[in-house]
Motif scaffolding. Sequence first.
Motif, PDB file in Angstrom:
ATOM      1  N   ALA A   1      48.292  72.691  15.802  1.00 18.21           N
ATOM      2  CA  ALA A   1      48.435  71.559  16.490  1.00 18.21           C
ATOM      3  C   ALA A   1      49.018  71.646  17.811  1.00 18.21           C
ATOM      4  CB  ALA A   1      49.052  70.380  15.739  1.00 18.21           C
ATOM      5  N   GLN A   2      50.210  72.419  17.606  1.00 20.37           N
ATOM      6  CA  GLN A   2      51.189  72.769  18.904  1.00 20.37           C
ATOM      7  C   GLN A   2      50.302  73.551  19.692  1.00 20.37           C
ATOM      8  OE1 GLN A   2      55.179  73.113  18.044  1.00 20.37           O
ATOM      9  NE2 GLN A   2      55.423  74.769  19.416  1.00 20.37           N
TER      10      GLN A   2
ATOM     11  N   ALA B   1      44.495  64.309  19.783  1.00 21.90           N
ATOM     12  CA  ALA B   1      45.434  63.892  18.771  1.00 21.90           C
ATOM     13  C   ALA B   1      44.753  62.613  18.012  1.00 21.90           C
ATOM     14  CB  ALA B   1      46.648  63.294  19.454  1.00 21.90           C
TER      15      ALA B   1
ATOM     16  N   VAL C   1      48.709  74.451   9.916  1.00 18.30           N
ATOM     17  CA  VAL C   1      48.329  73.237  10.641  1.00 18.30           C
ATOM     18  C   VAL C   1      49.123  72.680  11.989  1.00 18.30           C
ATOM     19  CG1 VAL C   1      47.634  70.529  10.535  1.00 18.30           C
ATOM     20  CG2 VAL C   1      46.879  72.455   8.809  1.00 18.30           C
TER      21      VAL C   1
ATOM     22  N   THR D   1      44.884  65.513  25.857  1.00 18.97           N
ATOM     23  CA  THR D   1      45.938  65.872  24.788  1.00 18.97           C
ATOM     24  C   THR D   1      45.806  64.703  23.858  1.00 18.97           C
ATOM     25  OG1 THR D   1      47.347  67.216  25.918  1.00 18.97           O
ATOM     26  CG2 THR D   1      48.367  66.288  23.953  1.00 18.97           C
TER      27      THR D   1
ATOM     28  N   PRO E   1      51.981  62.783  21.000  1.00 21.17           N
ATOM     29  CA  PRO E   1      51.195  63.378  21.629  1.00 21.17           C
ATOM     30  C   PRO E   1      51.452  63.028  23.405  1.00 21.17           C
ATOM     31  CG  PRO E   1      49.752  62.819  19.762  1.00 21.17           C
ATOM     32  CD  PRO E   1      51.238  61.964  19.692  1.00 21.17           C
TER      33      PRO E   1
ATOM     34  N   VAL F   1      49.441  69.364  20.939  1.00 23.25           N
ATOM     35  CA  VAL F   1      49.588  68.521  20.282  1.00 23.25           C
ATOM     36  C   VAL F   1      51.062  68.512  19.346  1.00 23.25           C
ATOM     37  CG1 VAL F   1      48.689  66.624  18.519  1.00 23.25           C
ATOM     38  CG2 VAL F   1      46.985  67.710  20.037  1.00 23.25           C
TER      39      VAL F   1
ATOM     40  N   GLY G   1      50.849  67.320  13.233  1.00 26.24           N
ATOM     41  CA  GLY G   1      49.938  68.006  12.246  1.00 26.24           C
ATOM     42  C   GLY G   1      50.274  67.980  10.801  1.00 26.24           C
TER      43      GLY G   1
ATOM     44  N   ALA H   1      41.931  64.191  15.975  1.00 29.42           N
ATOM     45  CA  ALA H   1      42.132  64.577  14.885  1.00 29.42           C
ATOM     46  C   ALA H   1      42.905  63.852  13.691  1.00 29.42           C
ATOM     47  CB  ALA H   1      43.399  65.831  15.112  1.00 29.42           C
TER      48      ALA H   1
END
Length: 406
Positions: free
Chosen positions: A232-233, A187, A228, A183, A166, A237, A242, A190
């Motif tokens: 995430a993108q 990350a 996922v 960001t 990230p 991230v 992900g 998550a």
Amino acid sequence: MHSAVLLIEFGSIILGLGLLGRFAARFRLSPIPLYLLAGLAFGEGGLLPLGASEEFVSIGAEIGVILLLLMLGLEYTAGDLVTNLKAHYPSGLVDGALNALPGAAAALLLGWGPVAAVVLAGVTWISSSGVIAKVLGDLGRVGNRETPVILSVLVLEDLAMAVYLPIVTALVAGAGLLAGSLTLAIALGAAGLVLFVAVRYGRLISRFVSSDDPEKLLLVVLGLTILVAGVAQQLQVSAAVGAFLVGIALSGEVAEGAHTLLSPLRDLFAAVFFVFFGLHTDPASIPPVLLPALALALVTAATKIATGYWAARRAGISPKGRWRTGGALVARGEFSIVIAGLAVSAGIEPSLGPLATAYVLILVILGPLTARYTEPLATRLTARRESPPTETGSRVAEASVGRDGA
């Protein structure tokens, strides 16, 4: 007509990769350098540049990165990761310091700037789990005492990737301090959430995904991973992070079944990814960076050997096992190319891609050799250094002492 050309080109790529893989397997080599060379041959400035299939190859390459990180996550449970982090984090810190700093220093000496320095630090830091796992299997060392130490270092590198990717994504995108911090916070949040859920509710998640039908299991796991990764993108991230977290969340029979089903897909799309990276590297740009790549490869091969030796010594492994540990960690591969690919896509530094390609080509060939020969070579040198004096030499020394005493 366009679709026909696309099918011909893409079919030729897949067939060529299959033949290269068989050639590498016959000589017990990693196929990664051959895939990179194939990409160089058919990319910009190569022998026969592709046209119609380039966009399709790009999508396949992105799926390849996602599957590489998913399969890596499937290798470990959340509990394993937490245990390894607690027990071996000093080895991870030494690994990062010894192997990331040479890459950062090289980028700064070449005048590439701080962003390229962060990227090249990651390229030189991360070992290739795929190449190392294959080498350990080929050498029959999977059951050796030092193998858990090797795996612990690799796991800590994988954990560091969840934080590092990230940061690199934000830097290469030109995000400011606030956006980059956001960001990274997303990350880390998550990753922490997934680890918490995996530890507490991993069995429930695996039960939900589980299916006796291989087709349904494949579709659910693959669909969940790509979904996922996309989310995430979208949150800025890395999609790879992900996918890695999805792999960690799955455990038990589900992880084993998914690993078996997804392995052929991973190998296919990972090969496409390496070709894609080579496609975007002009072969004419490699010779100017070959000497820096070779120097960096030799330096970081030595630092990886030192890392492995230190980690194995800390774990109480014998000297021979320490040298085997260091030699096994030298190979770089898929993750170095993934990291360099982020910078290449963003246009950070034109020479970074060629240097990373040359660097990986050198170490992916040198890695299996250091794994095999570091320990016997070190043992021979140590024995020669510690060998007792010969009988003649002893008599001469005694005579000399006698004369001095007289």
